[in-house]
Motif scaffolding. Structure first.
Motif, mmCIF file in Angstrom:
data_model
loop_
_atom_site.group_PDB
_atom_site.id
_atom_site.type_symbol
_atom_site.label_atom_id
_atom_site.label_comp_id
_atom_site.label_asym_id
_atom_site.label_seq_id
_atom_site.Cartn_x
_atom_site.Cartn_y
_atom_site.Cartn_z
ATOM 1 N N ILE A 68 0.843 -1.211 0.000
ATOM 2 C CA ILE A 68 0.000 0.000 0.000
ATOM 3 C C ILE A 68 0.872 1.252 0.000
ATOM 4 O O ILE A 68 0.579 2.240 -0.690
ATOM 5 N N GLN A 69 1.959 1.214 0.787
ATOM 6 C CA GLN A 69 2.864 2.361 0.805
ATOM 7 C C GLN A 69 3.506 2.572 -0.566
ATOM 8 O O GLN A 69 3.654 3.698 -1.036
ATOM 9 N N ARG A 70 3.877 1.468 -1.218
ATOM 10 C CA ARG A 70 4.474 1.581 -2.552
ATOM 11 C C ARG A 70 3.458 2.140 -3.542
ATOM 12 O O ARG A 70 3.802 2.913 -4.433
ATOM 13 N N MET A 71 2.183 1.733 -3.404
ATOM 14 C CA MET A 71 1.125 2.218 -4.301
ATOM 15 C C MET A 71 0.731 3.672 -3.997
ATOM 16 O O MET A 71 -0.030 4.277 -4.731
ATOM 17 N N ASN A 72 1.228 4.192 -2.829
ATOM 18 C CA ASN A 72 0.841 5.541 -2.394
ATOM 19 C C ASN A 72 -0.680 5.634 -2.283
ATOM 20 O O ASN A 72 -1.306 6.585 -2.730
ATOM 21 N N SER A 73 -1.259 4.599 -1.646
ATOM 22 C CA SER A 73 -2.711 4.508 -1.528
ATOM 23 C C SER A 73 -3.108 4.659 -0.063
ATOM 24 O O SER A 73 -2.296 4.486 0.851
ATOM 25 N N ASP A 74 -4.380 4.998 0.174
ATOM 26 C CA ASP A 74 -4.902 5.108 1.536
ATOM 27 C C ASP A 74 -5.870 3.969 1.853
ATOM 28 O O ASP A 74 -6.646 4.037 2.801
ATOM 29 N N LYS A 75 -5.813 2.910 1.068
ATOM 30 C CA LYS A 75 -6.736 1.789 1.268
ATOM 31 C C LYS A 75 -6.299 0.938 2.469
ATOM 32 O O LYS A 75 -5.132 0.899 2.847
ATOM 33 N N ASN A 76 -7.252 0.242 3.089
ATOM 34 C CA ASN A 76 -6.999 -0.788 4.086
ATOM 35 C C ASN A 76 -8.186 -1.732 4.069
ATOM 36 O O ASN A 76 -9.152 -1.503 3.339
ATOM 37 N N LEU A 77 -8.138 -2.797 4.848
ATOM 38 C CA LEU A 77 -9.253 -3.740 4.841
ATOM 39 C C LEU A 77 -9.405 -4.385 6.197
ATOM 40 O O LEU A 77 -8.442 -4.487 6.961
ATOM 41 N N THR A 78 -10.666 -4.771 6.482
ATOM 42 C CA THR A 78 -10.918 -5.632 7.627
ATOM 43 C C THR A 78 -10.793 -7.070 7.164
ATOM 44 O O THR A 78 -11.136 -7.398 6.028
ATOM 45 N N LEU A 79 -10.264 -7.963 8.028
ATOM 46 C CA LEU A 79 -10.024 -9.343 7.614
ATOM 47 C C LEU A 79 -10.124 -10.248 8.831
ATOM 48 O O LEU A 79 -9.549 -9.955 9.883
ATOM 49 N N VAL A 80 -10.893 -11.335 8.689
ATOM 50 C CA VAL A 80 -10.976 -12.346 9.731
ATOM 51 C C VAL A 80 -10.567 -13.689 9.126
ATOM 52 O O VAL A 80 -10.908 -14.001 7.992
ATOM 53 N N ILE A 81 -9.761 -14.463 9.883
ATOM 54 C CA ILE A 81 -9.277 -15.774 9.441
ATOM 55 C C ILE A 81 -9.829 -16.836 10.393
ATOM 56 O O ILE A 81 -9.693 -16.722 11.624
ATOM 57 N N LEU A 82 -10.481 -17.863 9.827
ATOM 58 C CA LEU A 82 -11.019 -18.970 10.600
ATOM 59 C C LEU A 82 -10.256 -20.238 10.229
ATOM 60 O O LEU A 82 -10.050 -20.520 9.040
ATOM 61 N N ASN A 83 -9.830 -20.989 11.226
ATOM 62 C CA ASN A 83 -9.182 -22.285 11.010
ATOM 63 C C ASN A 83 -10.057 -23.369 11.613
ATOM 64 O O ASN A 83 -10.436 -23.293 12.800
ATOM 65 N N TYR A 84 -10.392 -24.390 10.794
ATOM 66 C CA TYR A 84 -11.273 -25.470 11.240
ATOM 67 C C TYR A 84 -10.523 -26.794 11.183
ATOM 68 O O TYR A 84 -9.848 -27.104 10.188
ATOM 69 N N PHE A 85 -10.638 -27.576 12.295
ATOM 70 C CA PHE A 85 -10.070 -28.923 12.285
ATOM 71 C C PHE A 85 -10.848 -29.780 13.276
ATOM 72 O O PHE A 85 -10.941 -29.458 14.473
ATOM 73 N N ASP A 86 -11.447 -30.870 12.744
ATOM 74 C CA ASP A 86 -12.103 -31.890 13.555
ATOM 75 C C ASP A 86 -13.113 -31.276 14.538
ATOM 76 O O ASP A 86 -13.085 -31.545 15.739
ATOM 77 N N GLY A 87 -14.002 -30.399 14.032
ATOM 78 C CA GLY A 87 -15.066 -29.834 14.852
ATOM 79 C C GLY A 87 -14.667 -28.626 15.670
ATOM 80 O O GLY A 87 -15.498 -28.040 16.352
#
Length: 705
Positions: A564-583
């Motif tokens: 983003i710094q290289r692109m000279n942009s003001d963008k950002n994002l919300t992000l959630v990561i879920l990991n599932y294993f055996d219930g």
């Protein structure tokens, strides 16, 4: 102001002489300015009054709270000291002559107290009471005395009993409210406020503290009665405007103290009883309590300081009510009310003087305007006559003007214009041909620019179309989702524009299912590129088997942040990561709420605000990342979404909402993930109707099989 008056002046000038036309807007502007000044002056005065009242309310309330804290701390400190003396062996509950002398000495060191005493489980009472202007009295009672007689004695300078003052039969220690309050609470608390007549009418607040032996058995209760009349003496010293009042009451509406100087209890036939604040002798306090009852119905609903106002006999009253609570269970209301008229008298007088001066200024301005208009219009009239002659074809005109510099310049300009007009008419045809050629050339240049713009639009459209195709190509395929055992997964994404900023992905490696969903700020090319970069970074981290959520999200954030710094942009994002294993399901990252719909219909909403930080906003976010673990059972459903779902609007601007999303999924939880997804999308389309879609739509459904 000038733009507003312009149409009016134009219309008037067609019917009246210039002299009048000049005067009318001049007068209108003055009238408008005078009115505006008067209005702003009044509003400024009202605001100043409100600010001053708020400051006065806050200052008075703070002083009262500070006084209460200091005053009410004394009885509990005395009880604490007595309990410590008992623990250290300095006092004995079995030596009541020693206790009686101790209380007699102690109450003289604390004149603000009314009574210091103790009652024991052995049904024995001992204490000392304050007597204004005299030595304290002492009291004694035992359950073994005939008829349960409660005896009060006068004392000499050594604290010895001298004279029996009163005998009250039928005293029952263990059933007294103060004793029961300490016994029930099993800790230091306040007892119930009561009115007490002898040796003088008083309103007392008991502070009680239970004491226990080494086997944790109740031995007795130390207590100190605090006179609340001293609070009224303090309140009466506070300056609250000219006629303002301050009073303190309990949540049940009973008066504790006020600045009126009147006692907070009623005396009839030598009997005293608590006084409701609504029956105070002060009409201002009565009206204030009546207003608060109408406003809140129940004083229990006042849990924060309130700045209010009401009218009494046509006059506005400025009011602040503040809850006062302490660690020992006290729950009072401090009320400060000040009539607005206490502040407005001088302001109203100044307003009247201002209006009078404005009227005088208006009259003077109108007179000056008439004289000025006559001085200006005479030379202009001569220019007007010369203009009429030019209009009739008499081009040889010359105007002489005397007066201001501007009028002389006007005459010179008119004379110059007359000469130029004559020359222009003679050469008009040549100028028309020249202008036509210039317009043709300009039109040709515009056509060339249009073709270039069209070609550029085609190029940009092709680039955006390519990026949009890339976004859809990297989305998980149905075959990939079906290959995942124990999970039924369905996903949906639709951009609001050609290139959207939403992201979701489902990755399966070594039995671990990694699900990601995010929302990039904004739309368009930059948002789409950031979405593709995020998908690539997530897959890379998943491929290198990075399972630590803090390292996973922090590494991904640094990668995106640097791009983003290289692109000279003001963008950002919300992000959630879920990991599932055996219930088992782990959740990390900051995004919208994660919805869990259990097989029996119960809904759990996981707020992710404390599980992460927006991606690409800061270089390091490890300190903000946390993890929450969920156990999934057969038939349980996990729902992930972006705000384009919940904030989708219908034609009336009503949002689809999280509650409706939860309800639709709950009602259709027995269907497959694909069917649930389709039901939600259909219901969302029905809600949106013909309204334009303003944000990307992304939805992921997981169902435990």
């Amino acid at each position: 102001m000038i733009e507003f008056l312009s149409p009016v002046v134009t219309k008037i000038s067609r019917k009246v002489p210039l002299r009048t036309t000049l005067v009318i807007p001049f007068v209108l502007q003055i009238v408008a300015a005078v009115g505006l000044v008067g209005y702003l002056s009044l509003r400024s005065a009202e605001k100043a009054v409100n600010d001053l009242a708020s400051q006065l309310h806050a200052e008075v309330t703070n002083r009262v709270e500070e006084r209460l804290r200091n005053y009410l701390a004394v009885p509990h400190a005395i009880n604490h000291a007595n309990a410590d003396a008992l623990t250290l062996g300095q006092l004995s509950l079995n030596d009541f002559s020693e206790l009686e002398l101790h209380f007699w000495q102690q109450i003289q060191r604390h004149p603000e107290t009314s009574y210091i005493y103790v009652g024991t489980e052995e049904e024995i009472f001992s204490g000392a009471e304050q007597v204004p202007g005299k030595l304290p009295n002492v009291a004694y009672w035992t359950g073994e005395s005939p008829n349960g007689e409660f005896e009060t004695y006068a004392t000499d300078k050594k604290g010895s009993r001298t004279k029996l003052l009163s005998v009250v039969p039928g005293y029952d220690l263990v059933n007294r409210p103060w004793y029961q309050a300490a016994k029930d609470a099993e800790k230091p608390v306040w007892g119930e406020i009561y009115v007490w007549a002898a040796p003088y009418p008083n309103l007392a607040l008991p502070a009680v503290r239970p004491v226990y032996n080494s086997e944790a058995e109740l031995e007795g209760v130390f207590a100190v009665d605090l006179s609340l009349l001293a609070i009224a003496d303090f309140l009466s010293t506070l300056e609250i405007g000219k006629t303002g009042k301050i009073f303190i009451m309990e949540r049940n509406g009973l008066l504790i103290s006020s600045s009126t100087g009147n006692p907070p209890f009623l005396s009839e036939n030598n009997q005293q009883q608590r006084l409701p604040a609504s029956e105070s002798k002060s009409s201002l306090i009565q009206a204030t309590v009546e207003f608060l009852e109408q406003k809140f119905q129940d004083f229990q609903h006042i849990d924060t300081p309130q700045q209010l106002s009401f009218r009494l006999d046509g006059s506005r009253q400025l009011l602040q009510v503040t809850p006062y609570q302490d660690e020992f269970g006290l729950d009072w209301l401090i009320v400060v009310v000040v009539p607005e008229s206490d502040f407005m008298a001088e302001i109203n007088q100044n307003t009247r003087i201002t209006i009078l001066l404005c009227v005088v200024a208006l009259i003077v301005a109108v007179g000056i305007g008439i004289i000025t208009a006559r001085w200006i219009t005479q030379p202009i009239h001569r220019v007007s006559q010369a203009s009429e002659k030019i209009a009739n074809g008499e081009l040889e005109q010359h105007v002489e003007a005397k007066g201001s510099i501007e009028l002389e310049k006007l005459a010179a300009s008119f004379n110059q214009m007359a000469g130029q007009l004559k020359e222009l008419i003679e050469n008009l045809e040549d100028k028309v041909k020249s202008r036509t050629a210039q317009l043709a050339q300009a039109n040709q240049e515009i056509t060339i620019l249009y073709k270039r713009l069209k070609a550029e639009n085609v190029r940009l459209s092709a680039e955006l179309d390519l990026l949009r195709q890339m976004q859809h190509l990297i989305l998980p395929k149905p075959a990939e989702l079906k290959a995942i055992k124990k999970l039924d997964i369905a996903g949906y994404m639709e951009p609001a524009e050609e290139v959207g900023g939403d992201y979701y992905d489902v990755l399966h490696t070594d039995g671990v299912v990694t699900i990601g969903i995010g929302d990039v700020t904004g739309h368009g090319l930059e948002s789409g590129i950031l979405m593709v970069m995020t998908q690539t970074a997530v897959r890379t981290l998943q491929e290198i088997r990075e399972t630590d959520p803090v390292k996973f999200l922090n590494t991904l954030n640094r990668t995106i942040y640097q791009n983003i710094q290289r692109m000279n942009s003001d963008k950002n994002l919300t992000l959630v990561i879920l990991n599932y294993f055996d219930g088992k399901l782990s959740i990390s990252g900051q995004h919208e709420e994660t919805i869990i719909v259990r097989s029996h219909g119960e809904i759990e909403r996981i707020d992710t605000i404390d599980l992460g930080f927006p991606i690409g906003l800061e270089a390091e976010i490890a300190a903000f990342i946390a993890q929450e673990n969920i156990q999934l059972n057969l038939g349980d459903i996990v729902v992930l979404y972006t705000d384009g779902i919940t904030e989708a609007e219908d034609v009336s601007g009503v949002h689809y909402g999280l509650e409706r999303l939860c309800e639709v999924i709950q009602l259709n939880r027995h269907y497959s993930a694909e069917e649930i997804k389709q039901v939600v999308i259909d219901d969302l389309r029905k809600h949106i109707g013909s309204q334009k879609m303003f944000d990307d739509l992304t939805l992921v459904i997981l169902k435990q099989q």
